[in-house]
Design a protein around this motif. Structure first.
Motif, PDB file in Angstrom:
ATOM      1  N   HIS A  59      -7.193   4.892  -2.525  1.00  0.00           N
ATOM      2  CA  HIS A  59      -6.066   4.074  -2.082  1.00  0.00           C
ATOM      3  C   HIS A  59      -6.477   2.607  -1.953  1.00  0.00           C
ATOM      4  O   HIS A  59      -5.803   1.696  -2.453  1.00  0.00           O
ATOM      5  N   SER A  60      -7.606   2.368  -1.299  1.00  0.00           N
ATOM      6  CA  SER A  60      -8.064   0.999  -1.052  1.00  0.00           C
ATOM      7  C   SER A  60      -8.378   0.271  -2.351  1.00  0.00           C
ATOM      8  O   SER A  60      -7.998  -0.899  -2.529  1.00  0.00           O
ATOM      9  N   ASN A  61      -9.072   0.935  -3.253  1.00  0.00           N
ATOM     10  CA  ASN A  61      -9.469   0.248  -4.483  1.00  0.00           C
ATOM     11  C   ASN A  61      -8.295   0.018  -5.419  1.00  0.00           C
ATOM     12  O   ASN A  61      -8.322  -0.932  -6.215  1.00  0.00           O
TER      13      ASN A  61
ATOM     14  N   GLU B 103       0.827  -1.206   0.000  1.00  0.00           N
ATOM     15  CA  GLU B 103       0.000   0.000   0.000  1.00  0.00           C
ATOM     16  C   GLU B 103       0.863   1.259   0.000  1.00  0.00           C
ATOM     17  O   GLU B 103       0.434   2.312  -0.497  1.00  0.00           O
ATOM     18  N   LYS B 104       2.077   1.172   0.522  1.00  0.00           N
ATOM     19  CA  LYS B 104       2.982   2.327   0.504  1.00  0.00           C
ATOM     20  C   LYS B 104       3.448   2.623  -0.916  1.00  0.00           C
ATOM     21  O   LYS B 104       3.595   3.795  -1.310  1.00  0.00           O
ATOM     22  N   GLN B 105       3.676   1.586  -1.696  1.00  0.00           N
ATOM     23  CA  GLN B 105       4.056   1.782  -3.096  1.00  0.00           C
ATOM     24  C   GLN B 105       2.956   2.519  -3.863  1.00  0.00           C
ATOM     25  O   GLN B 105       3.230   3.410  -4.674  1.00  0.00           O
TER      26      GLN B 105
ATOM     27  N   PRO C 142       4.336   2.951  -8.415  1.00  0.00           N
ATOM     28  CA  PRO C 142       4.514   1.593  -7.877  1.00  0.00           C
ATOM     29  C   PRO C 142       5.665   0.869  -8.579  1.00  0.00           C
ATOM     30  O   PRO C 142       5.838   0.973  -9.798  1.00  0.00           O
ATOM     31  N   ASP C 143       6.442   0.137  -7.791  1.00  0.00           N
ATOM     32  CA  ASP C 143       7.552  -0.648  -8.331  1.00  0.00           C
ATOM     33  C   ASP C 143       6.999  -2.011  -8.745  1.00  0.00           C
ATOM     34  O   ASP C 143       6.879  -2.921  -7.930  1.00  0.00           O
ATOM     35  N   TRP C 144       6.684  -2.151 -10.026  1.00  0.00           N
ATOM     36  CA  TRP C 144       6.053  -3.394 -10.482  1.00  0.00           C
ATOM     37  C   TRP C 144       7.018  -4.567 -10.487  1.00  0.00           C
ATOM     38  O   TRP C 144       6.571  -5.731 -10.439  1.00  0.00           O
ATOM     39  N   ASN C 145       8.308  -4.305 -10.519  1.00  0.00           N
ATOM     40  CA  ASN C 145       9.262  -5.414 -10.387  1.00  0.00           C
ATOM     41  C   ASN C 145       9.161  -6.033  -8.994  1.00  0.00           C
ATOM     42  O   ASN C 145       9.230  -7.254  -8.836  1.00  0.00           O
ATOM     43  N   GLU C 146       8.977  -5.175  -7.995  1.00  0.00           N
ATOM     44  CA  GLU C 146       8.780  -5.678  -6.634  1.00  0.00           C
ATOM     45  C   GLU C 146       7.468  -6.454  -6.541  1.00  0.00           C
ATOM     46  O   GLU C 146       7.405  -7.522  -5.926  1.00  0.00           O
ATOM     47  N   PHE C 147       6.424  -5.925  -7.173  1.00  0.00           N
ATOM     48  CA  PHE C 147       5.126  -6.598  -7.127  1.00  0.00           C
ATOM     49  C   PHE C 147       5.195  -7.971  -7.795  1.00  0.00           C
ATOM     50  O   PHE C 147       4.571  -8.933  -7.334  1.00  0.00           O
ATOM     51  N   ALA C 148       5.956  -8.055  -8.880  1.00  0.00           N
ATOM     52  CA  ALA C 148       6.063  -9.328  -9.598  1.00  0.00           C
ATOM     53  C   ALA C 148       6.688 -10.413  -8.735  1.00  0.00           C
ATOM     54  O   ALA C 148       6.443 -11.614  -8.946  1.00  0.00           O
ATOM     55  N   GLN C 149       7.493 -10.006  -7.760  1.00  0.00           N
ATOM     56  CA  GLN C 149       8.160 -10.987  -6.879  1.00  0.00           C
ATOM     57  C   GLN C 149       7.256 -11.502  -5.769  1.00  0.00           C
ATOM     58  O   GLN C 149       7.608 -12.456  -5.074  1.00  0.00           O
TER      59      GLN C 149
ATOM     60  N   ARG D  88       1.529   6.932   7.557  1.00  0.00           N
ATOM     61  CA  ARG D  88       2.369   5.739   7.501  1.00  0.00           C
ATOM     62  C   ARG D  88       2.954   5.496   6.119  1.00  0.00           C
ATOM     63  O   ARG D  88       4.037   4.924   5.996  1.00  0.00           O
ATOM     64  N   CYS D  89       2.220   5.881   5.069  1.00  0.00           N
ATOM     65  CA  CYS D  89       2.650   5.541   3.715  1.00  0.00           C
ATOM     66  C   CYS D  89       3.358   6.688   2.994  1.00  0.00           C
ATOM     67  O   CYS D  89       4.121   6.448   2.055  1.00  0.00           O
ATOM     68  N   HIS D  90       3.082   7.930   3.397  1.00  0.00           N
ATOM     69  CA  HIS D  90       3.753   9.053   2.748  1.00  0.00           C
ATOM     70  C   HIS D  90       5.228   9.046   3.148  1.00  0.00           C
ATOM     71  O   HIS D  90       5.566   8.842   4.316  1.00  0.00           O
ATOM     72  N   PRO D  91       6.135   9.273   2.194  1.00  0.00           N
ATOM     73  CA  PRO D  91       7.567   9.177   2.525  1.00  0.00           C
ATOM     74  C   PRO D  91       8.095  10.277   3.443  1.00  0.00           C
ATOM     75  O   PRO D  91       9.177  10.120   4.014  1.00  0.00           O
ATOM     76  N   TYR D  92       7.360  11.384   3.606  1.00  0.00           N
ATOM     77  CA  TYR D  92       7.902  12.517   4.365  1.00  0.00           C
ATOM     78  C   TYR D  92       6.982  13.065   5.454  1.00  0.00           C
ATOM     79  O   TYR D  92       7.451  13.656   6.422  1.00  0.00           O
ATOM     80  N   LEU D  93       5.705  12.911   5.315  1.00  0.00           N
ATOM     81  CA  LEU D  93       4.752  13.678   6.115  1.00  0.00           C
ATOM     82  C   LEU D  93       4.907  13.460   7.619  1.00  0.00           C
ATOM     83  O   LEU D  93       4.943  14.428   8.388  1.00  0.00           O
ATOM     84  N   PHE D  94       4.969  12.222   8.048  1.00  0.00           N
ATOM     85  CA  PHE D  94       5.036  11.960   9.476  1.00  0.00           C
ATOM     86  C   PHE D  94       6.312  12.547  10.089  1.00  0.00           C
ATOM     87  O   PHE D  94       6.271  13.169  11.155  1.00  0.00           O
ATOM     88  N   ASN D  95       7.431  12.386   9.411  1.00  0.00           N
ATOM     89  CA  ASN D  95       8.695  12.937   9.918  1.00  0.00           C
ATOM     90  C   ASN D  95       8.661  14.465   9.940  1.00  0.00           C
ATOM     91  O   ASN D  95       9.224  15.093  10.839  1.00  0.00           O
ATOM     92  N   GLU D  96       7.980  15.068   8.961  1.00  0.00           N
ATOM     93  CA  GLU D  96       7.835  16.527   8.961  1.00  0.00           C
ATOM     94  C   GLU D  96       7.017  16.988  10.158  1.00  0.00           C
ATOM     95  O   GLU D  96       7.352  17.997  10.801  1.00  0.00           O
ATOM     96  N   MET D  97       5.952  16.270  10.473  1.00  0.00           N
ATOM     97  CA  MET D  97       5.131  16.645  11.623  1.00  0.00           C
ATOM     98  C   MET D  97       5.922  16.504  12.920  1.00  0.00           C
ATOM     99  O   MET D  97       5.797  17.328  13.827  1.00  0.00           O
ATOM    100  N   GLN D  98       6.727  15.482  12.997  1.00  0.00           N
ATOM    101  CA  GLN D  98       7.563  15.326  14.187  1.00  0.00           C
ATOM    102  C   GLN D  98       8.555  16.480  14.301  1.00  0.00           C
ATOM    103  O   GLN D  98       8.809  16.987  15.404  1.00  0.00           O
ATOM    104  N   ALA D  99       9.124  16.896  13.176  1.00  0.00           N
ATOM    105  CA  ALA D  99      10.065  18.025  13.201  1.00  0.00           C
ATOM    106  C   ALA D  99       9.369  19.299  13.647  1.00  0.00           C
ATOM    107  O   ALA D  99       9.939  20.106  14.407  1.00  0.00           O
TER     108      ALA D  99
END
Length: 803
Positions: free
Chosen positions: A624-626, A102-104, A110-117, A518-529
């Motif tokens: 996101h869910s669908n 879900e993070k991808q 999305p990294d489809w090579n990762e999904f293929a594995q 949880r899934c955004h690469p920056y948001l949570f760390n920005e809020m902590q800062a």
């Protein structure tokens, strides 16, 4: 004209650099070089009016001090005012659990090579044997009519079988006597039981989901594990867990139940312990529990835990024998299904401190413990019940729609009915695909966002499937009795929708609320800062994160625009994608990039207000869910041999999922409160209009017809449920009659076409006339009479002398 072309070229270069997310210093250097080269052709680019703004922008972006002074710090101050502060409870909830595929999808690329594995989960030989033997034996003991209407409980032999055969210890390690099954195996076990009896499934489900067993395994001390886990595995200990109360349901952070650290007497000695006061309700298995898990807020007014400056510790979990002095198990609730459920009370109940799960070291860490352990309940147990319901609806409603005739036509052939049966079939396929990808994800940890998606969407899909089924079967499904194969599934819907947090809450707050953090690469760390007590340090940390975040946003916007213009064509797909799936992956690319872009746009424009704009955040969660569900369908489809039936089911299912995602995106932009932003969103994402329409009428008719047949998908889904062929069983009556009809082949159709042309006062006499005219063979008469009697019996409902 040359200046315009030069500017277009510069913007094209910037777009490429942004799309490729080239490092800021390197990108700036390339832009300057390109600018100077173009300046040799277009001299005005080298004039002071052009160079000075360029130098200022480059300096502000690349010189840390300037960037923080003119860009980062103003943004930091604005966001700090608009973003709501995080409580300790919220922080723990957001930090708990892991992320997976879900993070991808949230990344926009999305990294489809990762999904293929990713391979779908498989059962071990031991797990398969348990399903084929013990689970089947349990199902044979169960009669839901008897459980609901006579016993109001499981039969004693079923209770004993559950205990003796280790059904309550599926998750417990073998070293403690448990079966140590995988998440997938647990889901399969619960589905098969649920296909026979929802009451039995809930009874077996609770000890294997949120409860003392899972909490002990993950956080318990060795002494606690050795004391409780063997008994829980054998069924000599029956657990329940008290979380919800009269004043706190879904908002567990506001529970009023308290534990005060103090000294007291235990087993003749004075020890440090807790004095608990609590009132819990809706606690499954409480009436028969021997051990109670309890969540409460812990306070230490005297500093007995060793920190004199800390008085309030927060939510804590403890494990208490049900017969402990002061513990009171109330009378049973009636949740509409006769599984054991009731309240728990206690006033000034003293327990020793080491009864906290994990001991004193885990004081105040209960909320994180609960969030991380909700994965089994949200990702395994409730979706497994929903999946079983969807698959049984497919099987039995499809069979009934073939058997039942109106206006001399199978009701499943009417297009109005096919609109519902196709959706039942597509839903069953979706639920199985969803279950398999989710349980695979649980192998990687406790993905809290993914399991929230699973709980909400699986139970909602079940609700729709059951409602369609009731519409089709009609009065036969309404009149209760031993023949009714649908009513108890209908009764179970409100329980599934409500348990583990009401679905409204899950959709409106949890999926995107946690997903963004949880899934955004920056948001949570920005809020902590932004909440760092040392503001200068916070600004420096925020500066690095925000610069990277800005590049991420711009890259996704450019990617979204390019994919929107090409409708996703030419974008990457997994290496193993076939002609069926490749185009669907490209559509997911476009919708994923769009979702990532509009999420950042919404967060930038609305800030903390997005949390309160639940209608908007719910739609982002739906997208996101669908997208995740669509990926699950493609993965499940690729795991099976290609057949026409498989393709039709998968096409209907993924069309429905991506159309829902697209519709949520459109409704989000239509209702966004800032008009120009709404227009920007539509311009970026779907410039040529919709990319996925609803299933066509042709596809609906085709799937509706397939559902009436013994097609490969129907056969495949049968392995996940308990299928009775007993003629006196509620489900078995329909299934055995359907199989008899299939065995007749074209013979039944021949009879139907000719019956009005034959002489006789009844069917037997008409059949003899058919034999005399060589329409049928003599040996077929009894077969047709037997089927007709079974057919008529199959459509009857129960009647009683007295209710």
């Amino acid at each position: 004209m040359s200046l315009l072309l030069a500017l277009i070229a510069i913007w094209a270069l910037i777009a490429i650099l942004v799309l490729r997310q080239v490092a800021l210093a390197a990108a700036s250097t390339l832009v300057v070089i390109f600018w100077v080269v173009l300046g040799a052709i277009v001299p005005c680019l080298l004039s002071p009016w052009a160079l000075v703004p360029l130098i200022v922008v480059i300096a502000v972006l690349n010189v840390g001090g300037l960037r923080r002074a003119f860009l980062t710090k103003p943004v930091f101050n604005i966001l700090k005012k608009t973003m709501p502060s995080m409580s300790v409870t919220e922080r723990e909830a957001l930090e708990a659990g892991t992320t997976w595929w879900e993070k991808q999808l949230f990344s926009g690329k999305p990294d489809w090579n990762e999904f293929a594995q990713i391979g779908l989960p498989q059962l071990s030989a031991e797990e398969q044997s348990f399903l084929d033997n013990e689970v089947s034996q349990l199902c044979e003991m169960l009669n839901e009519w008897d459980i609901y209407n006579s016993r109001k409980d499981l039969p004693p032999e079923a209770w004993q079988f559950l205990k003796d055969k280790g059904f309550f210890g599926l998750i417990i390690p073998k070293e403690f006597g448990g079966r140590e099954f995988s998440h997938y195996a647990q889901s399969r076990v619960m589905s098969k039981i649920a296909s026979r009896s929802g009451t039995a499934a809930v009874t077996a489900m609770v000890p294997n989901s949120l409860g003392p067993g899972e909490l002990l395994m993950n956080y318990g001390t060795e002494e606690q594990k050795n004391r409780w886990l063997p008994g829980l595995a054998k069924g000599t200990e029956i657990p329940c867990f008290g979380l919800t109360g009269p004043e706190a349901g879904s908002d567990a952070g506001s529970i009023p139940d308290t534990g005060i650290v103090c000294k007291g007497m235990h087993e003749g000695q004075e020890v440090v312990g807790l004095r608990l006061t609590f009132s819990k309700r809706w606690i499954t298995l409480a009436p028969v529990a021997t051990v109670v898990g309890l969540a409460f807020k812990l306070y230490d007014p005297e500093g007995l835990l060793g920190d004199a400056g800390k008085k309030e510790y927060g939510i804590t979990c403890a494990l208490i024998p049900a017969n402990h002095p002061g513990m009171e198990i109330g009378k049973r609730h009636n949740p509409g299904s006769p599984f054991m459920n009731g309240p728990i009370f206690g006033t000034d109940v003293f327990i020793p401190i080491d009864w906290i799960i994990g001991g004193a070291a885990m004081a105040g860490k209960g909320w994180r413990m609960l969030i991380e352990c909700l994965g089994a309940g949200r990702g395994v147990s409730l979706p497994s019940l929903s999946t079983a319901s969807g698959e049984m609806n497919y099987r039995l409603v499809g069979a009934y729609a073939r058997i039942r005739r109106q206006f001399n036509t199978e009701i499943g052939k009417f297009e109005g009915v096919q609109e519902a049966t196709a959706d039942i079939a597509g839903t069953a396929y979706t639920l199985e695909a969803f279950r398999q990808l989710v349980t695979k994800g649980l192998e990687t940890g406790s993905p809290s966002v993914m399991t929230a998606m699973a709980k909400y969407h699986a139970t909602e899909l079940m609700r729709k499937s059951v409602e369609h089924s009731m519409d089709i079967v009609g009065g036969r499904a309404i009149q209760q009795g031993p023949r009714n194969f649908l009513v108890y599934s209908y009764h179970s819907v409100p329980v599934a929708i409500t348990v583990e947090g009401a679905n409204i809450l899950t959709r409106s707050l949890m999926i995107f609320g946690q997903g963004a953090m949880r899934c955004h690469p920056y948001l949570f760390n920005e809020m902590q800062a932004m909440q760092d007590e040392d503001q200068e340090r916070g600004i420096k940390t925020f500066d690095k994160l925000f610069t990277a975040h800005l590049g991420h946003v711009l890259s996704n916007i450019v990617r979204t625009k390019l994919l929107g213009l090409t409708r996703g064509h030419f974008s990457s797909v997994p290496a193993n994608a076939d002609d069926f799936s490749a185009r669907w992956y490209q559509r997911i690319n476009l919708l994923s990039a769009s979702f990532a872009s509009i999420s950042d746009i919404a967060l930038a424009v609305l800030g903390g207000n997005l949390k309160r704009r639940e209608l908007l955040s719910a739609r982002l969660g739906d997208i996101h869910s669908n997208l995740f569900i669509a990926c699950a369908i493609l993965k499940y489809h690729s795991a099976h041999p290609r057949t026409h039936a498989e393709d039709v089911h998968a096409e209907y299912a993924i069309t429905t999922a991506l159309n829902k995602a697209q519709q949520a995106l459109i409704e989000f932009s239509d209702n966004f409160p800032v008009g120009w932003v709404a227009k920007l969103v539509r311009y970026l994402t779907l410039p040529w209009g919709k990319i996925v329409l609803k299933p066509t009428d042709d596809l609906t008719r085709e799937l509706g017809d397939l559902m009436l047949e013994e097609n490969p998908v129907r056969q495949s889904l049968a392995q996940y449920v308990y299928v009775s062929h007993e003629a006196e069983d509620a489900a078995g009556r329909v299934e055995s009659t359907y199989q008899m009809l299939l065995a007749l082949g074209p013979l039944w159709t021949t009879w139907l076409k000719n019956q009005n042309k034959l002489s006789g006062a009844n069917m037997a006499e008409k059949l003899q006339d058919a034999v005399s005219k060589n329409i049928i063979q003599p040996q077929d008469v009894n077969r047709l009479l037997e089927y007709d009697a079974r057919r008529f019996d199959c459509v009857l409902t129960d009647a009683f002398d007295k209710l």
